[in-house]
Design a protein around this motif. Structure first.
Motif, mmCIF file in Angstrom:
data_model
loop_
_atom_site.group_PDB
_atom_site.id
_atom_site.type_symbol
_atom_site.label_atom_id
_atom_site.label_comp_id
_atom_site.label_asym_id
_atom_site.label_seq_id
_atom_site.Cartn_x
_atom_site.Cartn_y
_atom_site.Cartn_z
ATOM 1 N N LEU A 71 -3.211 -3.746 10.031
ATOM 2 C CA LEU A 71 -4.279 -4.282 9.193
ATOM 3 C C LEU A 71 -4.640 -3.332 8.062
ATOM 4 O O LEU A 71 -5.344 -3.712 7.130
ATOM 5 N N GLN A 72 -4.190 -2.073 8.174
ATOM 6 C CA GLN A 72 -4.485 -1.093 7.121
ATOM 7 C C GLN A 72 -3.173 -0.513 6.584
ATOM 8 O O GLN A 72 -2.125 -0.606 7.228
ATOM 9 N N VAL A 73 -3.280 0.109 5.415
ATOM 10 C CA VAL A 73 -2.126 0.802 4.812
ATOM 11 C C VAL A 73 -1.766 2.007 5.692
ATOM 12 O O VAL A 73 -2.665 2.689 6.175
ATOM 13 N N PRO A 74 -0.479 2.258 5.927
ATOM 14 C CA PRO A 74 -0.084 3.429 6.725
ATOM 15 C C PRO A 74 -0.531 4.735 6.074
ATOM 16 O O PRO A 74 -0.993 4.752 4.934
ATOM 17 N N LYS A 75 -0.359 5.818 6.808
ATOM 18 C CA LYS A 75 -0.868 7.097 6.316
ATOM 19 C C LYS A 75 0.165 7.880 5.522
ATOM 20 O O LYS A 75 -0.178 8.729 4.714
ATOM 21 N N GLU A 76 1.437 7.612 5.749
ATOM 22 C CA GLU A 76 2.441 8.437 5.096
ATOM 23 C C GLU A 76 3.658 7.606 4.692
ATOM 24 O O GLU A 76 4.191 6.853 5.502
ATOM 25 N N ILE A 77 4.059 7.732 3.433
ATOM 26 C CA ILE A 77 5.250 7.030 2.959
ATOM 27 C C ILE A 77 6.135 8.030 2.235
ATOM 28 O O ILE A 77 5.681 8.739 1.327
ATOM 29 N N ILE A 78 7.388 8.130 2.657
ATOM 30 C CA ILE A 78 8.326 9.027 1.988
ATOM 31 C C ILE A 78 9.459 8.192 1.420
ATOM 32 O O ILE A 78 10.146 7.467 2.147
ATOM 33 N N LEU A 79 9.638 8.280 0.116
ATOM 34 C CA LEU A 79 10.702 7.515 -0.543
ATOM 35 C C LEU A 79 12.059 8.086 -0.168
ATOM 36 O O LEU A 79 12.209 9.297 -0.051
ATOM 37 N N ALA A 80 13.027 7.222 0.018
ATOM 38 C CA ALA A 80 14.378 7.702 0.285
ATOM 39 C C ALA A 80 15.012 8.141 -1.028
ATOM 40 O O ALA A 80 14.760 7.563 -2.075
ATOM 41 N N SER A 81 15.832 9.201 -0.956
ATOM 42 C CA SER A 81 16.551 9.632 -2.153
ATOM 43 C C SER A 81 17.898 8.931 -2.187
ATOM 44 O O SER A 81 18.701 9.052 -1.270
#
Lengths: 351, 371
Positions: free
Chosen positions: A325-335
């Protein structure tokens, strides 16, 4: 005497006229209309659950004022993405020249009490205390790219994968060298600013992956993310290694200088991998007429995503494709690795 | 001076013609023919610059030997050694041109902290889309005029606005980089002009064009300082501005011209740097001011003004470039390189204080103080 002074005044008039003329001419020369304007990387609202307008959100934004293509793209992307939403108002503050100046600019931002703050800090460690302060004041902080060490200092962290960049670059180099059957290859590395943690992470990923394949870097020079430092360090590096098989350059913006140095030295016995994914680099890769054969992405599109996510956080909504229901805490873009084959697809993400 | 043996050996440089303009310069180096009989040129004031420069050449020889010892595989190839010397000179070329201007400003009793920013501004201004449409001539004109104009603004603020040089040029450092960022919209501007880019890749008789430009600027600077009224006045203004004023020199106008000269050198350097990087951006030429000041100081120029040599400054720049090269060919880190650079600045100044001519005197004095 009068003759003399008349001569003097005539000379002065001529000189003054020339100076004014030159000034007018030069002022005209600051015009900088780009032949091909770089498009901002935005995501149009495509009618999903998240696209529906919600309550009005004010987002505070701050990024360093560095003269670097990537940083400029970060700011442009954030502004363009915010403009794409009818329910978002962006308050952008200039971050000044260093971490202390950015802290000062941010304290004025806190006083304006935006709903969310999106921040690309000069240095995550140095601005950690600001993150804590804002979070304590009840303003969610979105950390863009340069991580805070303290998990309480941010609501969301979205960043590129520096270690993964090194891994991707090394993986491409190892594949190519294996395909060419090179024994004992000479591999060189041109890093960015060595005092930044992101540079160390990139090098770590590069070295680890090479070591797994029994290879190592023969020589490494650290430039300063600027074109002239890239040119200078590369010309020295080429002089140190009379024969090279592969080079990884961390940053495509300084890569303009790196490629210039390679051309000036008339060297082409090796191939090069870039970093970040600038438009110029992608065009060079696509044209396939330089030593640059690939680049590993570190896309400034993360700024657009950060604004989108900050909006959702401000509205208390989750990401419509996810169950949470909420935005996650951590997002790491793939290279990702861009080569001649897929350069056309990525060109629109180039900065 | 007092224990100087009354040698009567005649050294060639003593016969150098005395410029009539020298009489005008109140604080000029007074190597009058009358004193020549008693003191040899080598031990006298006139030879002081030469002695200092010899010490710097000694440093270069030591650096060369270290290079040859640590990378004997590369140094055993004469072709490589020659190519490497040219690479070092190319690396020194841009900084060298900036340093010539800085040498004049410092001899004249000032300082210019804005040189790196002027190089960046001139480089950015000359690579805008509009300027590039005028071709190579337009780009060179723009870079030189922008450099000169910014230098003259510095000079006006200092000479007529009575600002301390440190403050005026510090303000310009900030402002010029700001304007450069504004013009370039913080983007990197790629030079599409093949003539400009060719400046960095063209060789004449096997020597890079950039090295010729450096040589021309150094030669012009040397002549200007040592063989013209302008040079004598510069020394006079830096040595004692009040005496210079009483001697009839327009100190304010001269100060204005010195900063204009520094800006002009920055304009030339901007074209060279743009050619090398095939592009320009507001962040380029970062901290050039410190490199230039350091080179001037280890070159034997007094920071307080009134004395200095162009050749010494050039050697200072070449020493820094050689250190960078030495660390690169050995694969050592930039951090270690910067620490050594700092050490070299201190060491070079210390070595110069122990002058060859007074070496025995130095030891005698030390023995006296310790014993």
């Amino acid at each position: 005497m009068t003759q003399h002074s008349r001569d003097m005044s005539r000379r002065r008039l001529l000189f003054g006229g020339a100076a004014v003329g030159a000034g007018v001419l030069l002022a005209g020369c600051t015009s900088n209309e780009k032949q091909t304007p770089t498009e901002a990387q935005t995501k149009a609202a495509d009618g999903g659950g998240n696209a529906e307008p919600g309550k009005q959100v004010t987002i505070g934004f701050s990024a360093p004022a560095e003269s670097h293509g990537w940083i400029a793209a970060i700011t442009n992307n954030a502004k363009a993405q915010a403009a794409a939403y009818s329910d978002v108002q962006l308050k952008s503050v200039e971050a000044g020249a260093d971490a202390a100046a950015q802290r000062a600019a941010l304290s004025t931002l806190i006083a304006e009490r935006p709903d969310v703050i999106v921040l690309l800090p000069f240095d995550g460690k140095e601005l950690n205390s600001f993150g804590l302060e804002a979070m304590k004041a009840g303003i969610p902080v979105v950390n863009l790219d340069r991580a805070f060490p303290d998990a309480k200092a941010y609501r969301l962290q979205i960043k590129g994968d520096n270690y993964g960049m090194g891994v991707a670059a090394a993986t491409f180099i190892v594949e190519q060298l294996k395909a060419k059957n090179v024994s004992n290859p000479v591999i060189a590395e041109i890093a960015g600013m060595d005092e930044l943690e992101l540079t160390q992470e990139r090098t770590q990923g590069f070295n680890d992956t090479l070591a797994q394949n029994g290879l190592k870097v023969a020589n490494r020079r650290a430039a300063r993310f600027t074109i002239d430092s890239g040119q200078q360090e590369t010309s020295q590096l080429l002089q140190a290694l009379p024969k090279i098989d592969a080079i990884w350059n961390h940053d495509d913006d300084q890569g303009i200088g790196v490629l210039a140095a390679i051309n000036q030295a008339n060297r082409n016995e090796f191939f090069m991998v870039g970093g970040a994914g600038s438009k110029k680099a992608m065009e060079d890769i696509k044209a396939d007429n330089t030593v640059l054969k690939a680049t590993v992405t570190y896309s400034p599109s993360m700024a657009s995503s950060a604004i989108s996510l900050a909006r959702l956080i401000g509205q208390g909504r989750g990401m419509s494709d996810l169950v949470e229901l909420q935005v996650p805490k951590e997002i790491i873009l793939a290279s990702e690795t861009i080569t001649k084959e897929n350069a056309s697809d990525y060109l629109k993400l180039g900065f | 001076m007092s224990d100087g043996p009354s040698t009567t050996t005649q050294l060639p440089a003593q016969s150098a013609p005395v410029d009539p303009a020298a009489t005008e310069a109140a604080g000029g180096r007074a190597a009058t023919p009358g004193s020549a009989g008693r003191l040899s040129w080598w031990h006298g004031d006139g030879g002081e610059g030469a002695r200092r420069n010899l010490a710097l050449i000694g440093v270069l020889v030591v650096l060369f030997v270290i290079g040859a010892a640590t990378r004997s595989d590369l140094y055993s190839n004469p072709d490589w050694v020659w190519a490497n010397m040219l690479i070092i000179l190319k690396l020194a070329s841009v900084a060298g041109v900036v340093t010539v201007g800085m040498t004049f400003v410092i001899i004249g009793g000032g300082i210019d902290l804005s040189v790196g920013a002027i190089v960046a501004l001139a480089g950015v201004w000359s690579t805008t889309v509009a300027t590039q449409s005028f071709g190579a001539g337009g780009m060179i004109f723009t870079a030189i005029v922008v450099g000169l104009a910014v230098g003259l603004v510095n000079g006006t603020l200092i000479a007529y606005g009575r600002l301390v040089p440190f403050i005026a040029t510090l303000a310009m450092l900030v402002a010029a980089r700001g304007l450069a960022a504004e013009i370039s919209d913080k983007q990197t501007q790629i030079s599409q002009n093949t003539t400009i880019n060719g400046i960095a890749s063209t060789n004449l008789l096997g020597i890079p064009l950039l090295v010729y430009i450096l040589a021309a600027v150094v030669a012009a600077g040397w002549v200007l300082l040592n063989r013209t009224t302008f040079g004598r006045r510069t020394v006079a203004v830096g040595g004692n501005p009040e005496a210079a004023r009483l001697a009839g020199i327009d100190v304010k106008r001269h100060t204005l011209m010195l900063y204009g000269l520094s800006g002009l050198c920055c304009g030339i350097a901007a074209i060279m740097l743009t050619a090398q990087a095939t592009s320009a951006q507001a962040g380029m030429a970062n901290l050039y001011e410190l490199d230039a000041i350091a080179a001037v100081i280890i070159g034997g120029t007094l920071l307080s003004g009134g004395r200095g040599t162009i050749i010494g400054s050039l050697l200072g720049v070449i020493i820094f470039a050689t250190i960078t090269n030495l660390f690169a060919i050995n694969g050592l880190s930039v951090e270690a390189q910067n620490m050594v650079k700092g050490g070299i600045i201190v060491a070079a100044v210390l070595i110069q204080q122990v002058q060859f001519g007074t070496l025995s005197q130095f030891f005698r004095r030390n023995r006296l103080t310790t014993g």
